[in-house]
Design a protein around this motif. Structure first.
Motif, PDB file in Angstrom:
ATOM      1  N   ALA A   1       0.823  -1.211   0.000  1.00  0.00           N
ATOM      2  CA  ALA A   1       0.000   0.000   0.000  1.00  0.00           C
ATOM      3  C   ALA A   1       0.856   1.260   0.000  1.00  0.00           C
ATOM      4  CB  ALA A   1      -0.941  -0.006   1.201  1.00  0.00           C
ATOM      5  N   ALA A   2       1.935   1.284   0.781  1.00  0.00           N
ATOM      6  CA  ALA A   2       2.798   2.469   0.814  1.00  0.00           C
ATOM      7  C   ALA A   2       3.499   2.663  -0.517  1.00  0.00           C
ATOM      8  CB  ALA A   2       3.813   2.351   1.944  1.00  0.00           C
ATOM      9  N   VAL A   3       3.944   1.570  -1.139  1.00  0.00           N
ATOM     10  CA  VAL A   3       4.592   1.658  -2.449  1.00  0.00           C
ATOM     11  C   VAL A   3       3.613   2.227  -3.474  1.00  0.00           C
ATOM     12  CG1 VAL A   3       5.640   0.328  -4.328  1.00  0.00           C
ATOM     13  CG2 VAL A   3       6.201  -0.212  -1.947  1.00  0.00           C
ATOM     14  N   ARG A   4       2.379   1.795  -3.418  1.00  0.00           N
ATOM     15  CA  ARG A   4       1.379   2.314  -4.359  1.00  0.00           C
ATOM     16  C   ARG A   4       1.120   3.796  -4.147  1.00  0.00           C
ATOM     17  NH1 ARG A   4      -1.051  -1.567  -7.233  1.00  0.00           N
ATOM     18  NH2 ARG A   4      -0.879  -3.724  -6.506  1.00  0.00           N
ATOM     19  N   ALA A   5       1.309   4.260  -2.934  1.00  0.00           N
ATOM     20  CA  ALA A   5       1.074   5.677  -2.655  1.00  0.00           C
ATOM     21  C   ALA A   5       2.066   6.567  -3.392  1.00  0.00           C
ATOM     22  CB  ALA A   5       1.148   5.931  -1.148  1.00  0.00           C
TER      23      ALA A   5
END
Length: 447
Positions: free
Chosen positions: A41-45
């Motif tokens: 999720a953080a990478v997608r952000a």
């Protein structure tokens, strides 16, 4: 006792899923707890940003073996993915390969020892960990043999204030401040910065990425301006290693940023440590600790790094360096005043251990406030830790990693891959930037 329970891994990012793959390869029961609804999720952000590293350095060895068994094919080694591509092509398939070992919508809100708060010594090491988990159905408690915290630092950006605390007025101006790299490829985000003046605060590669993006936007939207605000006294080595950088995308970013500054499209302000943010209608003015004023500006992008969230680890006996908030044995190896990501000695279970046996911080969170992290480092960390948990201490002590040298490793890369850099740069370089004269208000900020 503790050996009868799984290892709990907190977070399904690159380090967390690599840890799960390593443990699975050794036959150790593992459960990954992820508060988001999907892996990475953080990478997608920051999915719009291209990584410095190529695919060659972005796939953990144990993870590749697990994926290959299901027919997965590794992308070309020399290609540079964006964050979204890394998540789509690697993290999501890896989570799927781990299957029921990964639980989504499960937020870890506390960790302790069963029946022991942090003060109690008696029988502490023999008790399993208790992991408090919040889900849509309420709270539950899990027992764990060991805990690997790979939750990262994305949720805890450093404030704009130059003393580590939010500047006066920072909270009131929150709608005008962005703490992550803006996605200027989005029409909505572009409209926020197009034709406006933006202060970019920070000296790392996230700041350089933003400056390059705003310089490009200025060519399309007249009136778009950027001012680069540095706490340090001069630009110095902020552009990195350039053509000598062994991470080609990182070197390309530094060259692009230098060209944008030298063209005059970006103003540069040095020695400015923000103490106050004053809002007047649609305009914002920054004041430093000496009362100098910078502004007015329309928007602020504060890219001053991240820090670990330790609030849910209050019952764990952590051994953290007083300066970096990294494990005490690791801190001297990663001090950003001394090391780049390529000069950090590869490390594992020994350097990442705490007074609480069986608890580990890995990935970005293990570095505390130090910014010099690479995915390869995280893969080596979890390989060693998995070996230690499994009782293979010889493997845990081995070093199985060589890192690329030169430059610091803050932030991410360009929108274009390195091979596209020459075409994207176009001509340069205009006159060198002139120092920006800052006003001193009648009522200066107390020192």
């Amino acid at each position: 006792m503790a050996e009868g329970h799984p290892v709990v891994v907190v977070g399904s990012g690159p380090a967390g899923l690599a840890a799960a793959a390593e443990l699975h390869s050794r036959g150790v029961p593992v459960c990954v707890l992820e508060k988001a609804d999907a892996a990475g999720a953080a990478v997608r952000a920051w999915g719009h940003v291209r990584l410095f590293s190529s695919w060659r350095d972005l796939v953990a060895p144990a993870a590749e073996k697990l994926l290959a068994a299901g027919g997965w094919r590794r992308p070309p080694d020399d290609a540079y993915p964006t964050g979204s591509e890394w998540a789509d092509l690697y993290l999501e398939p890896l989570a799927a390969a781990l299957g029921e070992r990964v639980r989504f919508g499960a937020e870890v809100v506390g960790v302790s020892r069963r029946g022991r708060d942090r003060v109690v010594d008696a029988g502490r090491a023999e008790e399993p960990f208790t992991v408090r988990v919040r889900t849509s159905g309420g709270e539950e408690r899990m027992l764990a043999r060991a805990v690997v915290d790979a939750s990262g630092t994305w949720g805890a950006p450093n404030p704009l204030g130059g003393d580590g605390l939010p500047a006066l007025g920072e909270s009131a101006a929150a709608e005008r401040i962005e703490f992550r790299i803006p996605d200027t490829g989005s029409a909505e985000v572009r409209s926020r910065y197009a034709g406006r003046r933006t202060a970019v605060v920070g000296s790392g590669h996230s700041a350089l990425t933003t400056l390059v993006a705003l310089a490009g936007l200025a060519e399309e939207a007249p009136g778009t301006r950027a001012v680069w605000v540095l706490r340090r006294g001069d630009v110095g080595d902020a552009f990195g290693g350039g053509a000598d950088d062994r991470l080609a995308a990182r070197g390309a970013l530094g060259r692009r940023a230098r060209a944008a500054v030298e063209s005059g499209r970006i103003e540069v302000v040095t020695g400015f440590r923000t103490a106050e943010v004053r809002t007047d209608g649609d305009e914002v003015t920054l004041l430093d600790q000496n009362g100098r004023a910078l502004g007015p500006v329309d928007e602020i992008v504060a890219l001053t790094g991240f820090r670990p969230d330790l609030s849910w680890l209050t019952e764990i006996r952590l051994g953290l360096d007083a300066t970096l908030e990294a494990p005490v044995e690791l801190a001297p190896l990663i001090d950003p005043n001394v090391h780049s990501c390529g000069t950090v000695y590869p490390h594992g279970a020994a350097e990442l251990s705490h007074p609480e046996p069986g608890f580990y911080l890995v990935g970005m969170k293990s570095y505390g406030r130090a910014p010099t992290f690479l995915a390869l480092t995280g893969f080596e960390q979890v390989r060693s830790i998995a070996a230690a948990i499994a009782g293979d201490h010889e493997s845990a002590a081995r070093v199985e990693l060589t890192l690329p040298e030169t430059g610091v490793c803050q932030g991410s890369g360009l929108a274009e891959a390195p091979e596209e850099e020459a075409a994207a740069e176009g001509g340069c370089c205009g006159p060198a930037p002139q120092p920006v004269e800052l006003a001193r208000p009648a009522s200066s900020v107390p020192q």
